[in-house]
Design an enzyme around this catalytic site. Structure first.
Site, short mmCIF file in Angstrom:
data_model
loop_
_atom_site.label_atom_id
_atom_site.label_comp_id
_atom_site.label_asym_id
_atom_site.label_seq_id
_atom_site.Cartn_x
_atom_site.Cartn_y
_atom_site.Cartn_z
N LYS A 101 1.83 -2.97 6.23
CA LYS A 101 2.20 -2.76 4.82
C LYS A 101 3.66 -2.35 4.69
O LYS A 101 4.33 -2.73 3.72
CB LYS A 101 1.28 -1.71 4.19
CG LYS A 101 -0.18 -2.17 4.09
CD LYS A 101 -0.33 -3.45 3.26
CE LYS A 101 -1.78 -3.76 2.95
NZ LYS A 101 -1.94 -4.97 2.10
N TYR A 146 -2.28 -0.75 10.09
CA TYR A 146 -2.24 -0.99 8.65
C TYR A 146 -0.89 -0.56 8.07
O TYR A 146 -0.26 -1.31 7.30
CB TYR A 146 -3.38 -0.20 7.99
CG TYR A 146 -3.61 -0.51 6.54
CD1 TYR A 146 -4.18 -1.71 6.14
CD2 TYR A 146 -3.26 0.40 5.55
CE1 TYR A 146 -4.40 -1.99 4.80
CE2 TYR A 146 -3.47 0.13 4.22
CZ TYR A 146 -4.05 -1.06 3.84
OH TYR A 146 -4.26 -1.33 2.52
N SER A 154 0.85 -1.20 0.00
CA SER A 154 0.00 0.00 0.00
C SER A 154 0.88 1.23 0.00
O SER A 154 2.02 1.19 0.49
CB SER A 154 -0.87 0.01 1.26
OG SER A 154 -1.45 1.30 1.45
#
Lengths: 257, 258
Positions: free
Chosen positions: A159, A155, A142
């Site tokens: 990532k 997150y 990401s």
């Protein structure tokens, strides 16, 4: 056809980016294994591919469980005889909050799926690729793994971890003829993120802000990401490895001042 | 065909990477303008494209001269009516030395061709693309522009400059639908660099092994490795990619064996 006779595994292929990648790969001639936790959506995508004349196999897989990952690799070889491509796409984003507000459960869950899942699926598939001295692994990381994005603690950590893992695997498995790269998408609208974007569309200021983060003035489509995935896994990118490729309309690389 | 009906200008397309991109782009349906200082080399590539059934023109161009670039762009418009793709590929590397051993002449020549040449080509092509509301520009930089490599002072400065220019253009021209990206090739064996690699093979095979060893995939690059990456970025398959600089380098930029 750019993936003729290849065998691809796509995790999280029941919806969103994974579904789009699976459909495109099948159109380009690949047999596709749909590794998906949600049986109904996995079977639906398999049906779509077969209706178009492609070959697909749905496998129920929880990427965070090593037994599932091992079974996925075995079942793929049993069904199609080989594994050429693994796309580690399955991911979750249950908590859009900074560190202090992040619950330990959400942290563990996010890391288990997004990072450990990538490790487990790669580990399960690598011996077969090493045996044939070829293969291409693509992680879906990401933009949040490359630059700091607000309210994405767990997150971003997961990532960012994938980005590091990409480079590490690239150097370790290059001698075996295996390439490892990642895609780092910006904001992409899928069935899953549709509600999030729909809510913001109702607020013109919030919407303009999100759009404005991308130099090209729009959020991404699953097709944007799928075509980049196709390029990187295909034989048209034989000398590309260790790359974490932003696919983000300019999100990570430019800023209006 | 992935560039059907498009018009592409490729500088330095008479040999090496530029030639490979010209041939590939023509096969994918693009009309190709070969902007090349060495006219004879350019003509040979154009002839090869036409023999394969493609469309190509050669314009003798010194990209360091604004007037020549302007004329090349005008001639392109006269011939094909539009410009969809510009690849700033022409480049030189006359001095493989650190700063204190780099002559001012070598510095000026390197920067003039590699960086100012790219700027001038963009300056004259951009208004055309802005009017069309679309276009894709690709700078051919180098791993040397993205990472410190020994004995490449002027070259590193010019190629690092291209990466910065690419990002800056990406944000300025995004509102016009123009995408700007940069490729950073590793050590690629072309007609031109083959002389250098052949010399190493004979005189310093250990150095050649070391160079190859810097690429985890264990080989030098081929022109087509770079050409296919350029095709992806030039085509409508990358509509949401801009401001990117991307290694095409067998892993050179991203990995180190410890």
């Amino acid at each position: 056809m750019r993936l003729k006779d290849k065998v691809s595994i796509v995790t999280g292929a029941g919806s969103g980016l994974g579904r789009e990648i699976a459909l495109l790969f099948a159109r380009e001639g690949s047999k596709v294994v749909l590794a998906e936790l949600k049986e109904e959506s996995g079977r639906r995508v398999a049906g779509e591919i077969e209706k178009d004349g492609g070959k697909a196999l749905f496998l129920p897989v929880d990427v965070s469980r090593s037994v599932d990952a091992e079974r996925m690799a075995e079942a793929t070889v049993k069904a199609f005889g080989q594994i050429d491509i693994l796309v580690n796409n399955a991911g979750i984003n249950p908590s859009r909050v900074p560190v202090v507000e992040t619950s330990e459960e959400h942290w563990d869950l996010t890391l288990a799926v997004n990072l450990k899942g990538v490790f487990l699926c790669s580990r399960a598939v690598l011996p077969e690729m090493m045996r044939r001295r070829q293969g291409s692994i693509l992680h879906i990381a990401s933009a949040a793994g490359l630059i700091g994005c607000s309210s994405r603690a767990a997150y971003s950590a997961s990532k960012g971890g994938v980005v590091g893992l990409t480079r590490s695997m690239a150097v370790d498995y290059a001698p075996h003829g295996i390439r490892v790269n990642s895609l780092c998408p910006g904001f992409v609208e899928t069935e899953l993120t549709h509600d999030y974007f729909e809510a913001r569309r109702k607020d013109p200021v919030a919407w303009q802000h999100i759009i404005g983060l991308h130099a090209l003035d729009r959020i991404g489509t699953p097709s944007d990401v799928a075509h980049a995935a196709l390029f990187l896994v295909s034989d048209e990118a034989p000398w590309i490895t260790g790359l974490n490729l932003p696919i983000d309309g300019g999100f990570t690389s430019v800023k209006r001042i | 065909m992935r560039l059907h009906g498009k018009v592409s200008i490729i500088t330095g397309a008479g040999s090496g990477l530029g030639k490979e991109m010209a041939l590939l782009f023509a096969r994918e349906g693009s009309s190709v303008v070969i902007a090349e200082l060495q006219e004879e080399a350019g003509r040979n590539v154009a002839r090869q494209i036409k023999e394969e059934g493609g469309e190509a023109l050669v314009f003798k161009t010194d990209i360091t001269q604004a007037s020549e670039v302007e004329k090349m762009v005008e001639e392109t418009l006269k011939a094909y009516g539009r410009i969809d793709v510009l690849i700033n590929n022409a480049g030189i590397n006359p001095s493989r030395t650190p700063v204190h051993e780099t002559s001012e002449e070598a510095w000026d020549a390197t920067l003039a061709v590699n960086l100012k040449g790219a700027y001038l080509c963009c300056k004259y092509v951009l208004p055309v693309m802005m009017k069309q509301n679309g276009g894709s520009i690709i700078h051919i930089s180098s791993i040397v522009g993205a990472m410190g490599c020994s004995d490449r002072a002027a070259y590193a400065a010019s190629k690092g400059g291209m990466i910065g220019l690419g990002r800056s253009m990406a944000v300025d021209y995004a509102p016009y639908g123009i995408r700007v990206n940069t490729l950073n090739p590793g050590f690629v064996e072309t007609e031109l660099t083959r002389i250098y690699f052949d010399k190493l093979r004979e005189q310093d095979p250990q150095k050649l092994d070391r160079i190859i060893g810097h690429h985890p995939l264990g080989r030098l690059g081929k022109p087509e490795d770079v050409a296919y990456a350029a095709l992806f970025l030039a085509s409508d398959e990358s509509p949401w990619i801009t401001g990117l600089d991307m290694g095409v380098d067998g892993g050179f930029l991203h990995c180190k064996r410890i």
